[in-house]
Motif scaffolding. Structure first.
Motif, PDB file in Angstrom:
ATOM      1  N   MET A  56      10.056  -2.197  -3.987  1.00 53.32           N
ATOM      2  CA  MET A  56      10.215  -1.231  -2.893  1.00 53.32           C
ATOM      3  C   MET A  56      10.683  -1.900  -1.606  1.00 53.32           C
ATOM      4  SD  MET A  56       9.554   1.761  -4.029  1.00 53.32           S
ATOM      5  CE  MET A  56       8.701   3.051  -3.131  1.00 53.32           C
ATOM      6  N   GLN A  57      10.242  -3.130  -1.361  1.00 53.64           N
ATOM      7  CA  GLN A  57      10.642  -3.844  -0.141  1.00 53.64           C
ATOM      8  C   GLN A  57      10.937  -5.304  -0.495  1.00 53.64           C
ATOM      9  OE1 GLN A  57       9.274  -4.522   4.528  1.00 53.64           O
ATOM     10  NE2 GLN A  57       7.741  -3.704   3.112  1.00 53.64           N
ATOM     11  N   PRO A  58      12.017  -5.557  -1.230  1.00 51.69           N
ATOM     12  CA  PRO A  58      12.314  -6.915  -1.705  1.00 51.69           C
ATOM     13  C   PRO A  58      12.533  -7.929  -0.577  1.00 51.69           C
ATOM     14  CG  PRO A  58      14.155  -5.429  -2.163  1.00 51.69           C
ATOM     15  CD  PRO A  58      13.016  -4.572  -1.706  1.00 51.69           C
ATOM     16  N   GLU A  59      13.103  -7.456   0.508  1.00 50.00           N
ATOM     17  CA  GLU A  59      13.200  -8.293   1.715  1.00 50.00           C
ATOM     18  C   GLU A  59      12.526  -7.525   2.851  1.00 50.00           C
ATOM     19  OE1 GLU A  59      16.130  -9.212  -1.086  1.00 50.00           O
ATOM     20  OE2 GLU A  59      16.454  -7.538   0.266  1.00 50.00           O
ATOM     21  N   GLN A  60      12.020  -8.261   3.804  1.00 53.20           N
ATOM     22  CA  GLN A  60      11.312  -7.607   4.916  1.00 53.20           C
ATOM     23  C   GLN A  60      12.233  -6.615   5.631  1.00 53.20           C
ATOM     24  OE1 GLN A  60       9.499 -10.265   7.757  1.00 53.20           O
ATOM     25  NE2 GLN A  60       8.064  -8.656   8.465  1.00 53.20           N
ATOM     26  N   GLY A  61      11.763  -5.348   5.679  1.00 55.42           N
ATOM     27  CA  GLY A  61      12.531  -4.314   6.365  1.00 55.42           C
ATOM     28  C   GLY A  61      13.607  -3.671   5.523  1.00 55.42           C
ATOM     29  N   ASN A  62      13.852  -4.224   4.309  1.00 54.04           N
ATOM     30  CA  ASN A  62      14.878  -3.633   3.444  1.00 54.04           C
ATOM     31  C   ASN A  62      14.187  -2.866   2.323  1.00 54.04           C
ATOM     32  OD1 ASN A  62      16.958  -3.018   1.714  1.00 54.04           O
ATOM     33  ND2 ASN A  62      17.020  -5.082   0.794  1.00 54.04           N
ATOM     34  N   PHE A  63      14.082  -1.538   2.471  1.00 55.47           N
ATOM     35  CA  PHE A  63      13.399  -0.706   1.477  1.00 55.47           C
ATOM     36  C   PHE A  63      14.406  -0.152   0.482  1.00 55.47           C
ATOM     37  CE2 PHE A  63       9.107  -0.581   3.081  1.00 55.47           C
ATOM     38  CZ  PHE A  63       9.249  -0.936   4.416  1.00 55.47           C
ATOM     39  N   THR A  64      14.091  -0.256  -0.792  1.00 54.72           N
ATOM     40  CA  THR A  64      14.999   0.245  -1.835  1.00 54.72           C
ATOM     41  C   THR A  64      14.292   1.374  -2.569  1.00 54.72           C
ATOM     42  OG1 THR A  64      14.127  -1.531  -3.220  1.00 54.72           O
ATOM     43  CG2 THR A  64      16.238  -1.925  -2.141  1.00 54.72           C
ATOM     44  N   PHE A  65      14.554   2.579  -2.159  1.00 57.78           N
ATOM     45  CA  PHE A  65      13.823   3.750  -2.661  1.00 57.78           C
ATOM     46  C   PHE A  65      14.572   4.512  -3.749  1.00 57.78           C
ATOM     47  CE2 PHE A  65      10.456   3.488   0.252  1.00 57.78           C
ATOM     48  CZ  PHE A  65      10.902   3.397   1.568  1.00 57.78           C
ATOM     49  N   ASP A  66      15.798   4.098  -4.077  1.00 54.65           N
ATOM     50  CA  ASP A  66      16.652   4.981  -4.885  1.00 54.65           C
ATOM     51  C   ASP A  66      16.065   5.317  -6.257  1.00 54.65           C
ATOM     52  OD1 ASP A  66      16.933   2.279  -5.233  1.00 54.65           O
ATOM     53  OD2 ASP A  66      18.993   2.390  -5.938  1.00 54.65           O
ATOM     54  N   VAL A  67      15.538   4.321  -6.963  1.00 53.84           N
ATOM     55  CA  VAL A  67      15.002   4.627  -8.302  1.00 53.84           C
ATOM     56  C   VAL A  67      13.741   5.473  -8.197  1.00 53.84           C
ATOM     57  CG1 VAL A  67      14.101   3.659 -10.463  1.00 53.84           C
ATOM     58  CG2 VAL A  67      16.004   2.521  -9.278  1.00 53.84           C
ATOM     59  N   ALA A  68      12.884   5.134  -7.237  1.00 54.52           N
ATOM     60  CA  ALA A  68      11.655   5.923  -7.037  1.00 54.52           C
ATOM     61  C   ALA A  68      12.007   7.360  -6.661  1.00 54.52           C
ATOM     62  CB  ALA A  68      10.799   5.282  -5.956  1.00 54.52           C
ATOM     63  N   ASP A  69      13.021   7.528  -5.792  1.00 55.15           N
ATOM     64  CA  ASP A  69      13.459   8.880  -5.424  1.00 55.15           C
ATOM     65  C   ASP A  69      13.888   9.670  -6.660  1.00 55.15           C
ATOM     66  OD1 ASP A  69      15.160   8.094  -2.245  1.00 55.15           O
ATOM     67  OD2 ASP A  69      13.034   8.174  -2.809  1.00 55.15           O
TER      68      ASP A  69
END
Ligand SMILES: Oc1ccccc1CN[C@@H]1C=C[C@@H](O)[C@H](O)[C@H]1O
Length: 326
Positions: free
Chosen positions: A48-61
């Motif tokens: 969900m947050q692989p790098e600080q401040g970079n959220f990757t929500f696409d699959v969860a969405d």
């Protein structure tokens, strides 16, 4: 023949863990048998947050949209865990441990971003996963969370999640939950949270079981003990391995008739117990969909196949299915 969710529709939800592949390829099987899903990996901090401040929500969405489009719940798994955490979470720019205040800030920022995004749509979260030590009398598992923040990292995780979504049900989740020694430590941990007024609503029993362990007596004792807390219980990650934990044999290339028979016996008794305690137990999730894929194909023995579910590799009922769907 009844489907899984039809068979238990007045008792508890029946769920399945999904991943980026199965949410695409197994939609018909999911819609047929299940009314709840959980992301096997895609909602863990590393994803969900692989790098600080970079959220990757696409699959969860996508998973949540599929759940809502098909009248399913989605269990959020998991916000705070010692595994599958991105390395940056605990380190400063020099690679040293961050301070307690900084780690609390990072924990809050992660929980705020993730729980707020799905506020009102994800109704149950595994807020903290596996904080209890398996062996001996020590209650808390050693982790960067406890090293840097202290034992109250758990209190903060639940408080932050509750602030982000006051209507979400917040769970503490763990495995080996039916082993008497660990059961008592989980009970004490959760009771302590309740005594301190921490917003917790449920206990997640992972239920990574096998043909030989745990005993029905220990499972029932655990369900009864956790029920004394007055919280909801969810079975969150059920699978019934055909190998005893520690059995590292690699010669079994398909389940034997004896394995399938014993597995059917065990599943029938497990679901009889779940039904007996349905006033406390409101959801039962398998940690997968069918024997076509299970995390147990590589754990604890790399490259060894397992057949832990009630649906076979083609998604068809196994002997165990016919024993629980009545
Ligand atoms: O059964 C175990 C034995 C040793 C360590 C962890 C576990 C269970 N740990 C679970 C299993 C798979 C992961 O995908 C889940 O997120 C995790 O909660």
């Amino acid at each position: 023949m009844k489907t899984l969710k039809e068979s238990f529709k007045d008792k508890f939800l029946v769920g399945a863990a999904v991943n980026a592949e199965t949410i695409e390829n197994d939609q018909e099987l999911l819609k047929k048998h299940f009314n709840s899903i959980t992301a096997e990996n895609e909602m863990k901090p590393m994803h969900m947050q692989p790098e600080q401040g970079n959220f990757t929500f696409d699959v969860a969405d996508k998973m949540l949209q599929f759940a809502e489009d098909n009248g399913m719940e989605l269990r959020g798994h998991t916000l705070v865990w010692h595994n599958q955490m991105p390395k940056w979470f605990f380190e400063d720019e020099n690679g040293n441990d961050v301070s307690r205040d900084e780690l609390l800030r990072r924990m809050k920022a992660h929980i705020d971003a993730v729980v707020t995004r799905y506020k009102g749509r994800i109704h149950a979260w595994d807020v903290v996963n596996e904080a209890v030590e398996d062996r001996g009398e020590q209650v808390y598992r050693q982790s960067k969370w406890i090293d840097i923040i202290g034992e109250d990292f758990i209190d903060y995780a639940f408080k932050y999640a509750h602030e982000a979504d006051p209507d979400a049900l917040l769970f503490y989740n763990d495995y080996n939950e039916s082993h008497p020694n660990k059961r008592e430590k989980i009970y004490q941990l959760v009771k302590g949270l309740l005594d301190r007024g921490v917003p917790i609503h449920g206990v997640g029993l992972q239920a990574h079981w096998n043909l030989y362990d745990p005993s029905y007596e220990n499972i029932e004792a655990a369900i009864k003990r956790y029920s004394e807390l007055g919280l909801q219980l969810h079975v969150t990650e059920m699978d019934v391995s055909v190998f005893e934990f520690g059995d590292e044999r690699t010669d079994v290339k398909e389940p034997t008739k004896e394995m399938l028979h014993l597995q059917a016996e065990r599943y029938e008794r497990f679901f009889d117990l779940f039904t007996k305690y349905q006033e406390h137990l409101t959801s039962v999730t398998f940690w997968g969909i069918s024997d076509a894929y299970t995390w147990l194909n590589d754990f604890p023995v790399k490259g060894r196949k397992n057949w832990p579910f009630v649906l076979d590799e083609k998604g068809e009922p196994k002997p165990a299915y016919h024993r629980i769907v009545k």
